[in-house]
Design a protein around this motif. Structure first.
Motif, PDB file in Angstrom:
ATOM      1  N   GLY A  53       0.822  -1.214   0.000  1.00 54.02           N
ATOM      2  CA  GLY A  53       0.000   0.000   0.000  1.00 54.02           C
ATOM      3  C   GLY A  53       0.848   1.253   0.000  1.00 54.02           C
ATOM      4  N   LEU A  54       1.882   1.264   0.823  1.00 51.17           N
ATOM      5  CA  LEU A  54       2.779   2.416   0.871  1.00 51.17           C
ATOM      6  C   LEU A  54       3.518   2.598  -0.456  1.00 51.17           C
ATOM      7  CD1 LEU A  54       4.300   1.948   4.449  1.00 51.17           C
ATOM      8  CD2 LEU A  54       2.668   3.705   3.730  1.00 51.17           C
ATOM      9  N   ALA A  55       3.962   1.493  -1.030  1.00 51.35           N
ATOM     10  CA  ALA A  55       4.674   1.563  -2.307  1.00 51.35           C
ATOM     11  C   ALA A  55       3.758   2.092  -3.406  1.00 51.35           C
ATOM     12  CB  ALA A  55       5.230   0.195  -2.676  1.00 51.35           C
ATOM     13  N   ARG A  56       2.516   1.683  -3.395  1.00 45.34           N
ATOM     14  CA  ARG A  56       1.547   2.160  -4.389  1.00 45.34           C
ATOM     15  C   ARG A  56       1.335   3.673  -4.236  1.00 45.34           C
ATOM     16  NH1 ARG A  56      -1.358  -1.957  -4.405  1.00 45.34           N
ATOM     17  NH2 ARG A  56      -2.310  -1.621  -2.384  1.00 45.34           N
ATOM     18  N   LYS A  57       1.167   4.127  -3.002  1.00 44.49           N
ATOM     19  CA  LYS A  57       0.992   5.561  -2.753  1.00 44.49           C
ATOM     20  C   LYS A  57       2.240   6.343  -3.164  1.00 44.49           C
ATOM     21  CE  LYS A  57      -2.175   5.029   1.134  1.00 44.49           C
ATOM     22  NZ  LYS A  57      -2.313   5.186   2.588  1.00 44.49           N
ATOM     23  N   ARG A  58       3.404   5.772  -2.875  1.00 42.45           N
ATOM     24  CA  ARG A  58       4.663   6.437  -3.233  1.00 42.45           C
ATOM     25  C   ARG A  58       4.780   6.584  -4.748  1.00 42.45           C
ATOM     26  NH1 ARG A  58      10.293   3.601  -1.891  1.00 42.45           N
ATOM     27  NH2 ARG A  58       9.361   2.194  -3.406  1.00 42.45           N
ATOM     28  N   THR A  59       4.389   5.546  -5.473  1.00 46.29           N
ATOM     29  CA  THR A  59       4.423   5.599  -6.935  1.00 46.29           C
ATOM     30  C   THR A  59       3.465   6.665  -7.463  1.00 46.29           C
ATOM     31  OG1 THR A  59       5.076   3.285  -7.097  1.00 46.29           O
ATOM     32  CG2 THR A  59       4.056   4.261  -9.049  1.00 46.29           C
ATOM     33  N   GLU A  60       2.284   6.756  -6.868  1.00 47.73           N
ATOM     34  CA  GLU A  60       1.321   7.788  -7.269  1.00 47.73           C
ATOM     35  C   GLU A  60       1.889   9.179  -7.030  1.00 47.73           C
ATOM     36  OE1 GLU A  60      -2.239   6.868  -5.101  1.00 47.73           O
ATOM     37  OE2 GLU A  60      -2.576   5.015  -6.226  1.00 47.73           O
ATOM     38  N   LEU A  61       2.541   9.362  -5.881  1.00 45.79           N
ATOM     39  CA  LEU A  61       3.157  10.660  -5.595  1.00 45.79           C
ATOM     40  C   LEU A  61       4.260  10.971  -6.592  1.00 45.79           C
ATOM     41  CD1 LEU A  61       3.399  10.634  -1.692  1.00 45.79           C
ATOM     42  CD2 LEU A  61       1.953  12.099  -3.103  1.00 45.79           C
ATOM     43  N   LEU A  62       5.053   9.977  -6.935  1.00 45.57           N
ATOM     44  CA  LEU A  62       6.135  10.181  -7.891  1.00 45.57           C
ATOM     45  C   LEU A  62       5.577  10.585  -9.249  1.00 45.57           C
ATOM     46  CD1 LEU A  62       9.147  10.116  -8.493  1.00 45.57           C
ATOM     47  CD2 LEU A  62       8.908   7.670  -8.996  1.00 45.57           C
ATOM     48  N   ASN A  63       4.488   9.952  -9.661  1.00 48.22           N
ATOM     49  CA  ASN A  63       3.859  10.330 -10.928  1.00 48.22           C
ATOM     50  C   ASN A  63       3.362  11.768 -10.880  1.00 48.22           C
ATOM     51  OD1 ASN A  63       4.330   7.828 -12.091  1.00 48.22           O
ATOM     52  ND2 ASN A  63       2.346   7.010 -11.474  1.00 48.22           N
ATOM     53  N   ASP A  64       2.741  12.155  -9.764  1.00 50.47           N
ATOM     54  CA  ASP A  64       2.270  13.533  -9.608  1.00 50.47           C
ATOM     55  C   ASP A  64       3.448  14.512  -9.634  1.00 50.47           C
ATOM     56  OD1 ASP A  64      -0.322  12.572  -9.405  1.00 50.47           O
ATOM     57  OD2 ASP A  64      -0.417  12.806  -7.221  1.00 50.47           O
ATOM     58  N   MET A  65       4.547  14.138  -8.990  1.00 49.43           N
ATOM     59  CA  MET A  65       5.737  14.981  -8.976  1.00 49.43           C
ATOM     60  C   MET A  65       6.276  15.173 -10.388  1.00 49.43           C
ATOM     61  SD  MET A  65       7.554  13.414  -5.551  1.00 49.43           S
ATOM     62  CE  MET A  65       9.197  13.830  -6.065  1.00 49.43           C
ATOM     63  N   ARG A  66       6.307  14.109 -11.165  1.00 49.16           N
ATOM     64  CA  ARG A  66       6.818  14.200 -12.541  1.00 49.16           C
ATOM     65  C   ARG A  66       5.934  15.096 -13.400  1.00 49.16           C
ATOM     66  NH1 ARG A  66       8.731   7.942 -13.111  1.00 49.16           N
ATOM     67  NH2 ARG A  66      10.730   8.227 -12.070  1.00 49.16           N
ATOM     68  N   GLN A  67       4.625  15.027 -13.194  1.00 44.69           N
ATOM     69  CA  GLN A  67       3.723  15.907 -13.943  1.00 44.69           C
ATOM     70  C   GLN A  67       3.985  17.370 -13.601  1.00 44.69           C
ATOM     71  OE1 GLN A  67      -0.198  14.483 -13.024  1.00 44.69           O
ATOM     72  NE2 GLN A  67      -0.132  12.889 -14.606  1.00 44.69           N
TER      73      GLN A  67
END
Length: 83
Positions: A53-67
């Motif tokens: 769950g944490l890894a999934r949230k971290r990936t979502e944050l990383l995608n938002d950061m890249r945008q």
């Protein structure tokens, strides 16, 4: 301050919050991995669910950061050359 600068400032603030949230999640993931001596195979079922769950949230944050990096033109091409 122009409207564009205000918009950019808002994007920068949003980016900083995303980075901070990413670092918190990354720290929590590190703690879980450390407790399992670096291997997910050694985690309990509950810890593994939490890790995923944490890894999934971290990936979502990383995608938002890249945008936001793209919106702010933080591509690395704008960095000064060190040559």
């Amino acid at each position: 301050m122009t409207a564009n600068n205000g918009g950019q400032l808002g994007l920068v603030r949003r980016y900083r919050k995303l980075v901070e949230a990413y670092e918190v999640l990354d720290g929590e993931i590190d703690e879980l991995l450390t407790a399992a001596r670096g291997k997910t195979e050694r985690m309990s079922a509950a810890d593994l669910r939490q890790y995923r769950g944490l890894a999934r949230k971290r990936t979502e944050l990383l995608n938002d950061m890249r945008q936001l990096e793209q919106a702010l033109n933080l591509t690395g091409d704008d960095k000064p050359s060190t040559n």
